[in-house]
Design an enzyme around this catalytic site. Sequence first.
Site, PDB file in Angstrom:
ATOM      1  N   TYR A  89       0.842  -1.197   0.000  1.00 52.14           N
ATOM      2  CA  TYR A  89       0.000   0.000   0.000  1.00 52.14           C
ATOM      3  C   TYR A  89       0.876   1.245   0.000  1.00 52.14           C
ATOM      4  CZ  TYR A  89      -3.903  -3.048   1.256  1.00 52.14           C
ATOM      5  OH  TYR A  89      -4.855  -4.034   1.265  1.00 52.14           O
ATOM      6  N   ASN A 110     -12.822  -0.626  -5.728  1.00 54.94           N
ATOM      7  CA  ASN A 110     -12.605  -1.082  -7.102  1.00 54.94           C
ATOM      8  C   ASN A 110     -13.739  -2.021  -7.519  1.00 54.94           C
ATOM      9  OD1 ASN A 110     -11.604  -2.028  -9.566  1.00 54.94           O
ATOM     10  ND2 ASN A 110     -10.076  -3.357  -8.615  1.00 54.94           N
ATOM     11  N   CYS A 118      -6.414  -5.212  -7.975  1.00 58.41           N
ATOM     12  CA  CYS A 118      -6.213  -4.655  -6.641  1.00 58.41           C
ATOM     13  C   CYS A 118      -5.708  -5.709  -5.650  1.00 58.41           C
ATOM     14  CB  CYS A 118      -7.486  -3.996  -6.138  1.00 58.41           C
ATOM     15  SG  CYS A 118      -8.941  -5.052  -6.208  1.00 58.41           S
ATOM     16  N   HIS A 119      -5.898  -6.989  -5.965  1.00 60.15           N
ATOM     17  CA  HIS A 119      -5.411  -8.059  -5.084  1.00 60.15           C
ATOM     18  C   HIS A 119      -3.883  -8.100  -5.025  1.00 60.15           C
ATOM     19  CE1 HIS A 119      -5.617  -9.848  -9.116  1.00 60.15           C
ATOM     20  NE2 HIS A 119      -4.645 -10.656  -8.730  1.00 60.15           N
ATOM     21  N   GLU A 144      -1.520 -16.802  -9.240  1.00 62.24           N
ATOM     22  CA  GLU A 144      -0.586 -16.038 -10.063  1.00 62.24           C
ATOM     23  C   GLU A 144       0.875 -16.331  -9.748  1.00 62.24           C
ATOM     24  OE1 GLU A 144      -1.654 -11.925  -9.619  1.00 62.24           O
ATOM     25  OE2 GLU A 144      -3.428 -12.139 -10.885  1.00 62.24           O
TER      26      GLU A 144
END
Length: 147
Positions: A89, A110, A118-119, A144
């Site tokens: 952040y 979002n 945003c993850h 991912e």
Amino acid sequence: MIYLFSTTLGQIHYDWDGDICHRIVLRQEPGIKLDHSLLSHADPVSEWLEHYFNGVVQSLPPLAPAATRFQQRMRAALVKIPAGEVRTYGEMAKVLHTSPRAMGQALGANPLPIMIPCHRIVAADGLGGFAFGSLWKQKLLSFEGAH
């Protein structure tokens, strides 16, 4: 109109009006991978999701515009973060000249998670929040290959 896309990570509902995707909602129920040829609807959103879950990078389908100028800048910064990588952040706040708390609030608003990733934003000391719960965030990051 709301459509369903099912994955092994969970159910994804999305609002596609034929021109743009307005919203994506991640459901907590475990999903079962479906043969999408059995579904009656093919559109750019389902195609993008199919590619994403097969590890193929594709340009985004038409998305609803960001609500504010800041959210527009945030989206542009988020889509530059490659799959498998994360930022904190604080790092994102510096890039966007804001505070980490404001960054977290904007990320929570979002409406297009996964597409606007945003993850991929985490706390300096852990996972951090996610509008659809930490389980979804953890599953997406694991999928991912993020460390």
